[in-house]
Design a protein around this motif. Structure first.
Motif, PDB file in Angstrom:
ATOM      1  N   LEU A   1      21.764  41.142  56.393  1.00 30.41           N
ATOM      2  CA  LEU A   1      20.486  40.447  56.299  1.00 30.41           C
ATOM      3  C   LEU A   1      20.760  39.194  55.478  1.00 30.41           C
ATOM      4  N   ILE A   2      20.620  38.021  56.105  1.00 32.79           N
ATOM      5  CA  ILE A   2      21.003  36.770  55.449  1.00 32.79           C
ATOM      6  C   ILE A   2      19.816  35.875  55.104  1.00 32.79           C
ATOM      7  N   GLU A   3      18.649  36.195  55.657  1.00 30.57           N
ATOM      8  CA  GLU A   3      17.478  35.358  55.403  1.00 30.57           C
ATOM      9  C   GLU A   3      16.221  36.173  55.673  1.00 30.57           C
ATOM     10  N   GLY A   4      15.174  35.920  54.883  1.00 28.67           N
ATOM     11  CA  GLY A   4      13.906  36.617  55.104  1.00 28.67           C
ATOM     12  C   GLY A   4      13.218  36.926  53.788  1.00 28.67           C
ATOM     13  N   ASP A   5      11.937  37.219  53.896  1.00 31.09           N
ATOM     14  CA  ASP A   5      11.091  37.434  52.728  1.00 31.09           C
ATOM     15  C   ASP A   5      11.595  38.529  51.798  1.00 31.09           C
ATOM     16  N   VAL A   6      12.189  39.584  52.341  1.00 28.77           N
ATOM     17  CA  VAL A   6      12.591  40.712  51.505  1.00 28.77           C
ATOM     18  C   VAL A   6      13.731  40.363  50.543  1.00 28.77           C
ATOM     19  N   LEU A   7      14.472  39.296  50.827  1.00 29.75           N
ATOM     20  CA  LEU A   7      15.546  38.916  49.908  1.00 29.75           C
ATOM     21  C   LEU A   7      14.991  38.311  48.619  1.00 29.75           C
ATOM     22  N   GLY A   8      13.844  37.650  48.722  1.00 30.53           N
ATOM     23  CA  GLY A   8      13.228  37.058  47.538  1.00 30.53           C
ATOM     24  C   GLY A   8      14.167  36.106  46.824  1.00 30.53           C
ATOM     25  N   ASP A   9      13.996  36.011  45.518  1.00 33.61           N
ATOM     26  CA  ASP A   9      14.842  35.110  44.733  1.00 33.61           C
ATOM     27  C   ASP A   9      15.929  35.874  43.985  1.00 33.61           C
ATOM     28  N   LYS A  10      16.060  37.184  44.253  1.00 35.67           N
ATOM     29  CA  LYS A  10      17.026  37.999  43.517  1.00 35.67           C
ATOM     30  C   LYS A  10      18.212  38.466  44.360  1.00 35.67           C
ATOM     31  N   LEU A  11      18.069  38.400  45.682  1.00 35.42           N
ATOM     32  CA  LEU A  11      19.135  38.880  46.559  1.00 35.42           C
ATOM     33  C   LEU A  11      19.709  37.740  47.399  1.00 35.42           C
ATOM     34  N   GLU A  12      21.028  37.684  47.462  1.00 33.01           N
ATOM     35  CA  GLU A  12      21.731  36.728  48.309  1.00 33.01           C
ATOM     36  C   GLU A  12      21.760  37.247  49.753  1.00 33.01           C
ATOM     37  N   SER A  13      22.105  38.526  49.907  1.00 36.20           N
ATOM     38  CA  SER A  13      22.176  39.159  51.225  1.00 36.20           C
ATOM     39  C   SER A  13      22.256  40.674  51.048  1.00 36.20           C
ATOM     40  N   ILE A  14      22.092  41.380  52.165  1.00 36.38           N
ATOM     41  CA  ILE A  14      22.270  42.833  52.199  1.00 36.38           C
ATOM     42  C   ILE A  14      23.165  43.123  53.402  1.00 36.38           C
ATOM     43  N   THR A  15      24.264  43.832  53.172  1.00 40.74           N
ATOM     44  CA  THR A  15      25.198  44.156  54.247  1.00 40.74           C
ATOM     45  C   THR A  15      25.134  45.640  54.558  1.00 40.74           C
ATOM     46  N   TYR A  16      25.107  45.943  55.866  1.00 39.99           N
ATOM     47  CA  TYR A  16      25.003  47.321  56.336  1.00 39.99           C
ATOM     48  C   TYR A  16      26.233  47.667  57.177  1.00 39.99           C
ATOM     49  N   ASP A  17      26.881  48.771  56.852  1.00 35.67           N
ATOM     50  CA  ASP A  17      27.943  49.368  57.661  1.00 35.67           C
ATOM     51  C   ASP A  17      27.396  50.689  58.173  1.00 35.67           C
ATOM     52  N   ILE A  18      27.298  50.838  59.492  1.00 38.75           N
ATOM     53  CA  ILE A  18      26.685  52.035  60.054  1.00 38.75           C
ATOM     54  C   ILE A  18      27.624  52.656  61.076  1.00 38.75           C
TER      55      ILE A  18
END
Length: 156
Positions: free
Chosen positions: A81-98
Motif C-alpha cells: 500500500l503506497i498511497e491512500g488515506d489510511v497511511l496518514g502522516d505516520k506511515l510511509e507504506s504497508i507491505t503484504y506477503d501472502i
C-alpha cells in the motif's frame, strides 16, 4: 523510518487455488461486486499499480497498491500500500506477503506477513494493526462466503 511486522493465519474450507484466484488474480472484478463500499479498481501504468476507489462519503477515498509479485504456481503474492488515506502522516507504506497453502481438509491456510514502514520515529500501535486486520478479514470472509455459495466459480 522504522518497520513493525505482524503475522496472521486465516483458515478456510475453500481450496487455496480458488481463494488465490478470487483474492489475487480476479480481485479487480470481484471485490467491487462483493464489497458495497468499493466503487471500482483501476489499473495504472504497466499494470503493477492498482487504485481501489471507494464510494463517496466514506472514511477512505482510495487506496493505491504496488504489485511486486503474483506467483500463481506457488500461490504467493507480495504488494505494498503506497498511497491512500489510511497511511496518514505516520506511515510511509504497508507491505503484504501472502501465501495460500493447502490444508488437510481440502481447504487452505492463508499466511500473511504485514510490514508497516513508519515515518520518523513513530511506533505503530497494535490497535492500529488490529483495525487493518479486521478490515482485511471482512474482505476475506466475504470472498470465502461467495465461493462457498458458488462452488463452480474459479474451480478451473
Amino acid at each position: 523510518m522504522g518497520v513493525t511486522t505482524y503475522t496472521h493465519e486465516a483458515t478456510s474450507t475453500v481450496s487455496p487455488t480458488r481463494l488465490f484466484k478470487a483474492l489475487v488474480v480476479d480481485a479487480d472484478n470481484l471485490i467491487p461486486k462483493l464489497m458495497p463500499n468499493v466503487k471500482n479498481v483501476e489499473t495504472e501504468g504497466d499494470g503493477s499499480i492498482k487504485k481501489m476507489n471507494f464510494v463517496e462519503g466514506g472514511p477512505i477515498k482510495y487506496l493505491k497498491h504496488k504489485i511486486h509479485a503474483i506467483d500463481d504456481k506457488n500461490l504467493v503474492t507480495k504488494y505494498s500500500l503506497i498511497e491512500g488515506d489510511v497511511l496518514g502522516d505516520k506511515l510511509e507504506s504497508i507491505t503484504y506477503d501472502i501465501k495460500f497453502e493447502a490444508a488437510g481438509n481440502g481447504g487452505c491456510v492463508c499466511k500473511t506477513k504485514t510490514e508497516y514502514h513508519t515515518k520518523g520515529d513513530y511506533v505503530l500501535k497494535e490497535e492500529e494493526h488490529n483495525e487493518g486486520k479486521k478490515q482485511a478479514m471482512e474482505l476475506f470472509k466475504a470472498v470465502e462466503d461467495y465461493l462457498l455459495a458458488n462452488p463452480s466459480v474459479y474451480a478451473k
